[in-house]
Scaffold this motif. Structure first.
Motif, PDB file in Angstrom:
ATOM      1  N   ASN A  40       0.859  -1.182   0.000  1.00 42.93           N
ATOM      2  CA  ASN A  40       0.000   0.000   0.000  1.00 42.93           C
ATOM      3  C   ASN A  40       0.893   1.229   0.000  1.00 42.93           C
ATOM      4  OD1 ASN A  40      -2.556  -1.435   0.295  1.00 42.93           O
ATOM      5  ND2 ASN A  40      -1.758  -1.996   2.302  1.00 42.93           N
ATOM      6  N   LEU A  41       0.677   2.087  -0.958  1.00 44.37           N
ATOM      7  CA  LEU A  41       1.488   3.284  -1.109  1.00 44.37           C
ATOM      8  C   LEU A  41       0.955   4.397  -0.208  1.00 44.37           C
ATOM      9  CD1 LEU A  41       3.893   4.177  -2.833  1.00 44.37           C
ATOM     10  CD2 LEU A  41       2.260   5.068  -4.481  1.00 44.37           C
ATOM     11  N   ALA A  42       1.850   5.019   0.527  1.00 43.85           N
ATOM     12  CA  ALA A  42       1.473   6.148   1.378  1.00 43.85           C
ATOM     13  C   ALA A  42       1.115   7.347   0.491  1.00 43.85           C
ATOM     14  CB  ALA A  42       2.624   6.512   2.307  1.00 43.85           C
ATOM     15  N   PRO A  43       0.142   8.139   0.896  1.00 40.48           N
ATOM     16  CA  PRO A  43      -0.245   9.308   0.085  1.00 40.48           C
ATOM     17  C   PRO A  43       0.924  10.225  -0.258  1.00 40.48           C
ATOM     18  CG  PRO A  43      -1.852   8.947   1.825  1.00 40.48           C
ATOM     19  CD  PRO A  43      -0.711   7.985   2.079  1.00 40.48           C
ATOM     20  N   LYS A  44       1.880  10.377   0.651  1.00 46.19           N
ATOM     21  CA  LYS A  44       3.033  11.249   0.393  1.00 46.19           C
ATOM     22  C   LYS A  44       3.913  10.724  -0.755  1.00 46.19           C
ATOM     23  CE  LYS A  44       6.285   9.228   3.718  1.00 46.19           C
ATOM     24  NZ  LYS A  44       7.206   8.676   2.762  1.00 46.19           N
ATOM     25  N   ASP A  45       3.826   9.423  -1.059  1.00 49.18           N
ATOM     26  CA  ASP A  45       4.638   8.833  -2.118  1.00 49.18           C
ATOM     27  C   ASP A  45       3.931   8.779  -3.474  1.00 49.18           C
ATOM     28  OD1 ASP A  45       6.871   8.360  -0.499  1.00 49.18           O
ATOM     29  OD2 ASP A  45       6.004   6.496   0.255  1.00 49.18           O
ATOM     30  N   LEU A  46       2.671   9.156  -3.532  1.00 50.74           N
ATOM     31  CA  LEU A  46       1.921   9.113  -4.794  1.00 50.74           C
ATOM     32  C   LEU A  46       2.561   9.898  -5.927  1.00 50.74           C
ATOM     33  CD1 LEU A  46      -1.807   9.122  -3.665  1.00 50.74           C
ATOM     34  CD2 LEU A  46      -0.588   7.319  -4.894  1.00 50.74           C
ATOM     35  N   PRO A  47       3.145  11.088  -5.679  1.00 53.63           N
ATOM     36  CA  PRO A  47       3.793  11.824  -6.777  1.00 53.63           C
ATOM     37  C   PRO A  47       4.975  11.067  -7.406  1.00 53.63           C
ATOM     38  CG  PRO A  47       3.368  13.293  -4.929  1.00 53.63           C
ATOM     39  CD  PRO A  47       3.084  11.903  -4.451  1.00 53.63           C
ATOM     40  N   ARG A  48       5.552  10.133  -6.679  1.00 55.40           N
ATOM     41  CA  ARG A  48       6.688   9.362  -7.193  1.00 55.40           C
ATOM     42  C   ARG A  48       6.253   8.136  -7.997  1.00 55.40           C
ATOM     43  NH1 ARG A  48       9.605   7.655  -2.152  1.00 55.40           N
ATOM     44  NH2 ARG A  48      10.903   6.558  -3.660  1.00 55.40           N
TER      45      ARG A  48
END
Length: 170
Positions: free
Chosen positions: A159-167
């Motif tokens: 599960n991807l953390a919201p802070k990592d979505l731009p990456r």
């Protein structure tokens, strides 16, 4: 610094974890999975001709690792069980945890008797569930401790953390 989706490469990651746990004595290849979750103790097989019968053997850890358990995927075209998986939303219900997925999966028939054929399937999801049951620990915690941290795979997550979505690469 990009993050990529690895999709089915999660299968070898879970499999390596299972093999490490086998080496540690948490369970063995020949263990029936019903030893860890009794919902798998009375599986049935639905043949393509519509005949249904009790599975002639219990599903083992080895069957899960080798995709010979009798499970399928909802997207496998031509598989007579796939429509049941679609109806039960086996893979498409993203809100459901592994235990909830097993609730739905245990109600469905197998596509063949365990050990009698091979089919790409949800076997690895079932294996992750059995790992949790056998160890009493979350699959995420075990992966972090036994695979991701030792290999310095700091960005590998389910599960991807919201802070990592731009990456995240498309």
């Amino acid at each position: 610094n990009a993050i990529y989706r690895i999709y089915s490469m999660t299968k070898p990651i879970i499999s390596v974890l299972a093999l490490q746990l086998i080496e540690q004595g948490s369970f063995s290849l020949t263990d029936p999975i019903s030893d860890y979750d009794e919902r798998f103790s009375a599986m049935t097989v639905l043949h393509a001709n519509g005949e249904i019968e009790p599975a002639n053997t219990l599903i083992t850890i080895e069957h899960l690792l080798t995709h010979r358990a009798g499970f399928t995927y909802e997207f496998i075209m031509g598989c007579h069980i796939s429509p049941y998986y679609r109806e039960a939303e086996i893979m498409s219900d993203v809100e459901r945890d592994l235990d909830g997925m097993m609730d739905a999966l245990c109600e469905l028939p197998l596509a063949f008797h365990p050990g009698s054929a091979w089919r790409y399937s949800v076997s690895t999801d079932v294996l992750a569930h059995i790992i949790q049951k056998a160890t009493g620990k979350s699959i995420h915690a075990l992966l972090e401790k036994m695979i991701f941290l030792p290999l310095k795979m700091q960005d590998t997550k389910y599960n991807l953390a919201p802070k990592d979505l731009p990456r995240l690469m498309s």
